[in-house]
Write an enzyme that holds these catalytic residues in place. Sequence first.
Site, PDB file in Angstrom:
ATOM      1  N   CYS A   1       0.837  -1.198   0.000  1.00 29.16           N
ATOM      2  CA  CYS A   1       0.000   0.000   0.000  1.00 29.16           C
ATOM      3  C   CYS A   1       0.873   1.249   0.000  1.00 29.16           C
ATOM      4  O   CYS A   1       0.479   2.293  -0.529  1.00 29.16           O
ATOM      5  CB  CYS A   1      -0.935   0.016   1.196  1.00 29.16           C
ATOM      6  SG  CYS A   1      -2.254  -1.202   1.069  1.00 29.16           S
TER       7      CYS A   1
ATOM      8  N   CYS B   1      16.150  -5.631 -10.181  1.00 27.93           N
ATOM      9  CA  CYS B   1      14.808  -6.205 -10.143  1.00 27.93           C
ATOM     10  C   CYS B   1      13.831  -5.053 -10.383  1.00 27.93           C
ATOM     11  O   CYS B   1      14.153  -4.106 -11.111  1.00 27.93           O
ATOM     12  CB  CYS B   1      14.536  -6.930  -8.822  1.00 27.93           C
ATOM     13  SG  CYS B   1      14.590  -5.859  -7.371  1.00 27.93           S
TER      14      CYS B   1
END
Lengths: 385, 96
Positions: free
Chosen positions: A187, A343
Amino acid sequence: MGLTPEETLRYHRQIILPQVGPEGQTRLKESSVLLVGAGGLGSPVALYLAAAGVGRLGIADGDVVELSNLQRQVLHDTPSVGRSKTESAHQRIGRVNPDVAVVEYPVRLDSSNALEIMEGWDVVVDGSDNFPTRYLVNDACVLLGIPFVYGAIFRFEGQVSVFGRGDGPCYRCLFRDPPPPEAVPTCAEAGVLGVLPGLVGTIQATEALKLLLDKGDSLAGRLLLVDTLPMEFREVEVRRDPDCAVCGDDPSVTALIDYEQFCGGTTTPLAAAPELQRVPEIDVEELRSRLGSGQSPVILDVRETHEWRISNLGPYGAKLVPLGRLQEIVGELDPDRELVVYCRSGYRSAIAVQQLASVGFDRAINLRGGINEWARRIDPSLPTY
Amino acid sequence: MMPNSASVTLRVPTSLSELTGDRDRIGFDVSTVDELLDRVRNDEPLLAGHLFADDGRIRGYVNLFVNGVDVRLLEAGERDLPPGSVVTIVPSVAGG
């Protein structure tokens, strides 16, 4: 333990419900609920369970109140910023209902403390904000035989269920494996509608009260999906999985495990240390200049295949090796060459660099901010996700 | 929104809608679960990458529910999709 005249007055609207009555209210007074997390979900749960007269509330949370919490964490207020969440929660609950006994656990639950903290509570409410804690809460509740009310939120959507109740399913029956780190944004990265945890948390509080009162049909065996944009409530059926690792017929998990490692996607001997240490890093600007200078490093992408399809550094020779398969190809890499690992935003690649360093790759470097940072600062034609 | 002619609606959660160009409902004109899964693999490769492991199985951190029932639990004779069927993707989310 009966009800005092003042308690009878305080809980009058609830006591006159035939499904509650003085007996049910006394039952609530004698009951206990542990809240894991005093954040967005834990806030309404704590306030409503305290107001409803649950006798003892435990609050487990190792965080302090931050200004960015207050948009949704209604248990805390502006003067509480900087204080521990358990202390803030304790004070607020005391004002809502001074008859409630509050037990503070100002720590993050982990395998070393969870069973001791969680044992003895009638119901646990999971309002945590990360996968390691969710799997930990599930496994500890199954091992201790405590039902728990699950709730999770993301942006405009939420999920609620009851797990670990009798012969019902557990969280692992629904989600056998955790997603790889960062395959699902948090979130903090993706945002959340402030009122959403209020909606989902009050449903969790309702389920907790029903479990304590032993009334109604619990959400055990059902997953309620809340979607606030179309404002839809749907449910799907969740069955106990006979092959479940923790509540199945022949469980392989019979004690708590290392959940950080479990959720890190690595179970090989190359696995990262539980706490991620600082690793050498390179900035995206520096990598770009390095690529044009004739000192091009080997570039390794440790994301999953579908993420590679969204964006990649293939044009610069990057090779895709998902983190979980790093060990398989480590023998093909040259430890004497500089190796830049990336990544999505730098977490999984830091794990990879740490793993590589542990087997002699002294020249492995993490790309700070990952491919998304590259997309933002170097190549805006690449999508971020 | 899905095309009117589509017989089956795939509901995509917001956590995955970046993989579908922000579409939260995708219509498919199919009549079985297996046809649907093939169409998802062909037409929605980014979404398919999140849903399916390399061996073709649905990943352990995501679920597909066919009219409310886990697709993994459907027996061979239960894999038809009547018109109007709704297939819901339920992802792992951890926010609290």
